[in-house]
Enzyme design. Structure first.
Site, PDB file in Angstrom:
ATOM      1  N   VAL A 101      43.709  46.115  38.843  1.00  0.00           N
ATOM      2  CA  VAL A 101      44.034  46.835  37.610  1.00  0.00           C
ATOM      3  C   VAL A 101      42.914  47.832  37.328  1.00  0.00           C
ATOM      4  O   VAL A 101      41.727  47.461  37.337  1.00  0.00           O
ATOM      5  CB  VAL A 101      44.220  45.854  36.421  1.00  0.00           C
ATOM      6  CG1 VAL A 101      44.563  46.619  35.148  1.00  0.00           C
ATOM      7  CG2 VAL A 101      45.325  44.845  36.717  1.00  0.00           C
TER       8      VAL A 101
ATOM      9  N   ILE B  90      39.203  47.465  36.457  1.00  0.00           N
ATOM     10  CA  ILE B  90      39.057  46.536  35.321  1.00  0.00           C
ATOM     11  C   ILE B  90      39.047  45.106  35.835  1.00  0.00           C
ATOM     12  O   ILE B  90      38.302  44.262  35.361  1.00  0.00           O
ATOM     13  CB  ILE B  90      40.228  46.666  34.316  1.00  0.00           C
ATOM     14  CG1 ILE B  90      40.419  48.088  33.837  1.00  0.00           C
ATOM     15  CG2 ILE B  90      40.015  45.724  33.147  1.00  0.00           C
ATOM     16  CD1 ILE B  90      41.700  48.255  33.025  1.00  0.00           C
ATOM     17  N   GLY B  91      39.925  44.820  36.773  1.00  0.00           N
ATOM     18  CA  GLY B  91      40.006  43.434  37.242  1.00  0.00           C
ATOM     19  C   GLY B  91      40.856  43.307  38.488  1.00  0.00           C
ATOM     20  O   GLY B  91      41.599  44.221  38.859  1.00  0.00           O
ATOM     21  N   LYS B  92      40.704  42.153  39.134  1.00  0.00           N
ATOM     22  CA  LYS B  92      41.472  41.869  40.351  1.00  0.00           C
ATOM     23  C   LYS B  92      42.329  40.640  40.121  1.00  0.00           C
ATOM     24  O   LYS B  92      41.813  39.615  39.651  1.00  0.00           O
ATOM     25  CB  LYS B  92      40.513  41.584  41.519  1.00  0.00           C
ATOM     26  CG  LYS B  92      39.642  42.753  41.897  1.00  0.00           C
ATOM     27  CD  LYS B  92      38.663  42.319  42.967  1.00  0.00           C
ATOM     28  CE  LYS B  92      37.707  43.458  43.284  1.00  0.00           C
ATOM     29  NZ  LYS B  92      36.719  43.068  44.304  1.00  0.00           N
ATOM     30  N   GLY B  93      43.604  40.734  40.444  1.00  0.00           N
ATOM     31  CA  GLY B  93      44.496  39.581  40.365  1.00  0.00           C
ATOM     32  C   GLY B  93      44.740  39.082  41.773  1.00  0.00           C
ATOM     33  O   GLY B  93      44.176  39.614  42.730  1.00  0.00           O
ATOM     34  N   SER B  94      45.590  38.049  41.900  1.00  0.00           N
ATOM     35  CA  SER B  94      45.826  37.492  43.239  1.00  0.00           C
ATOM     36  C   SER B  94      46.612  38.448  44.126  1.00  0.00           C
ATOM     37  O   SER B  94      46.567  38.325  45.345  1.00  0.00           O
ATOM     38  CB  SER B  94      46.558  36.162  43.114  1.00  0.00           C
ATOM     39  OG  SER B  94      47.734  36.359  42.368  1.00  0.00           O
TER      40      SER B  94
ATOM     41  N   LYS C  29      48.219  49.259  37.439  1.00  0.00           N
ATOM     42  CA  LYS C  29      48.165  48.141  38.383  1.00  0.00           C
ATOM     43  C   LYS C  29      48.627  48.601  39.759  1.00  0.00           C
ATOM     44  O   LYS C  29      49.649  49.286  39.881  1.00  0.00           O
ATOM     45  CB  LYS C  29      49.061  47.003  37.876  1.00  0.00           C
ATOM     46  CG  LYS C  29      48.811  45.688  38.571  1.00  0.00           C
ATOM     47  CD  LYS C  29      49.450  44.551  37.790  1.00  0.00           C
ATOM     48  CE  LYS C  29      49.199  43.222  38.452  1.00  0.00           C
ATOM     49  NZ  LYS C  29      49.701  42.094  37.681  1.00  0.00           N
TER      50      LYS C  29
ATOM     51  N   ASP D 242      53.718  31.937  34.155  1.00  0.00           N
ATOM     52  CA  ASP D 242      52.254  31.936  34.290  1.00  0.00           C
ATOM     53  C   ASP D 242      51.574  32.081  32.920  1.00  0.00           C
ATOM     54  O   ASP D 242      50.602  32.829  32.772  1.00  0.00           O
ATOM     55  CB  ASP D 242      51.825  33.064  35.243  1.00  0.00           C
ATOM     56  CG  ASP D 242      50.475  32.776  35.897  1.00  0.00           C
ATOM     57  OD1 ASP D 242      50.017  31.617  35.811  1.00  0.00           O
ATOM     58  OD2 ASP D 242      49.884  33.701  36.482  1.00  0.00           O
TER      59      ASP D 242
ATOM     60  N   GLY E 201      46.926  42.070  43.230  1.00  0.00           N
ATOM     61  CA  GLY E 201      46.771  43.475  42.850  1.00  0.00           C
ATOM     62  C   GLY E 201      45.496  43.733  42.088  1.00  0.00           C
ATOM     63  O   GLY E 201      44.769  42.805  41.719  1.00  0.00           O
TER      64      GLY E 201
END
Ligand SMILES: Nc1ncnc2c1ncn2[C@@H]1O[C@H](COP(=O)(O)OP(=O)(O)OP(=O)(O)O)[C@@H](O)[C@H]1O
Length: 342
Positions: A29, A21-25, A45, A152, A27
């Site tokens: 998801v 679904i997405g990339k964080g700094s 995650k 955040d 990790g």
């Protein structure tokens, strides 16, 4: 709840790129299907370096151990929280290496406010946007009551569930105030939302979150990005605060949806004055999250209260008209005869 690691691997088809679904700094998801729970959809995650798959490029800025530790901390904070309708629901973990949370299929507030495409729905009305701001204020107040600071808060971290209910997400930087006192962590946050007075660990307080919330509130009211390099000044705070001080409220309220309407003038003034207090450089003068939530409720009821006299005079008019018709009917009718008055 403790999940079986292998079952979560299978829920994401072995962390298939098609499920990302997405990339964080720190990790990634994935969308997961819990086969034992009638294919219930969840979000899973993972630290981006914990899985040796070629589809997951490694980040040179953060080591595997650091990423694992960050996810472990996030699991610890999220699992300690009681249920709240305005906070992303934690569902469980597998060996503290995978975190399972509710799936939010409708994207983020950032997308809703700033990305217009055929795939995104139209921007919500002004009233709906203020309702979102109220729900997030309640989420922040709830966290503060639990002794948790989010650190955040930003429109990217406000996600929408299947009923378009907004929820505060991404507890990757969140800290427990008690633990923080014993082992302080370095200041962290996102540029544009980060409190400028949070320059050292001991400067961290609930007012740090209040600053970031103030930026989100300005974003919601104006539909302008927190940082927009194509404009001058680029920072929403540097742009909006002088306008609020000069009383030029109309220049800030953007994005359509009825926000510029006369009924909302007083409400917008109150909202923006509060936003200005949230982002004040004088930390002490910032409101508490509880005060913000209470003021948001007052702001939402203000237009109803203001339009009430209009409704009352409308109903009085209807009653008068009915009475007049009745009197006329009585005058024009005598025994044995009927008369219609419309
Ligand atoms: N529960 C969820 N349901 C649907 N999408 C999600 C969920 N949680 C996160 N995402 C999406 O996955 C992406 C990564 O989210 P994540 O919380 O890891 O990090 P981030 O907020 O993008 O980055 P950072 O951690 O650097 O602030 C984001 O685009 C987010 O919208």
């Amino acid at each position: 709840m403790e999940f079986d690691y292998e079952k979560l691997v299978s829920a994401t088809d072995g962390f298939s790129p098609s499920r990302l679904i997405g990339k964080g700094s720190h990790g990634y998801v994935y969308e997961g299907l819990l086969h034992e729970e009638h294919n219930r959809v969840v979000a899973i995650k993972t630290p981006s370096l914990s899985l040796s798959r070629s589809s997951q490029p490694s980040s040179p800025l953060i080591t595997k151990t650091e990423q694992m530790k960050k996810l472990e901390d996030e699991i610890k904070i999220m699992s300690s929280l009681p249920y709240n309708p305005h906070v992303l629901t934690f569902l469980g973990h597998a060996e503290k290496r995978l975190m399972v949370v509710e799936y939010m299929p409708n994207g983020s507030l950032h997308q809703l406010l700033h990305v217009s495409s055929s795939a995104t729905p139209p921007r919500p009305t002004w009233l709906k946007r203020i309702e979102i701001a109220l729900k997030i204020a309640r989420a922040v107040h709830f966290l503060h009551e639990q002794g948790i600071l989010h650190r955040d808060i930003k429109s990217d971290n406000i996600l929408f569930d299947s009923s378009w209910e907004p929820k505060l997400a991404d507890f990757g930087l969140a800290v427990d105030l008690v633990a923080e006192k014993k082992a302080p962590t370095a200041p962290a946050g996102t540029i544009g939302y980060l409190d400028p007075s949070y320059t050292s660990p001991e400067k961290l307080s609930a007012k740090t979150d209040v600053y970031s919330y103030g930026v989100v509130l300005l974003e919601i009211v104006s539909c302008r990005k927190a940082i927009d390099v194509s404009r001058s000044p680029a920072s929403i705070v540097d742009w909006a605060v002088p306008l609020i001080e000069e009383g030029k409220i109309g220049e800030i309220c953007g994005g359509g949806g009825g926000g510029g309407s006369g009924v909302f003038v007083e409400t917008n003034l109150r909202l923006l004055r509060m936003a200005a207090r949230c982002v004040s450089s004088d930390v002490e003068s910032r409101p508490s999250s509880g005060e913000i939530a209470a003021e948001m409720v007052a702001c939402l009821t203000e237009p109803v209260r203001r339009s009430l006299p209009l409704w009352i005079s409308f109903f009085r008019g209807v009653v008068k008209l009915k009475r007049r018709k009745k009197r006329l009917r009585e005058r024009m009718t005598w025994p044995g005869q009927t008369c219609r008055v419309r």
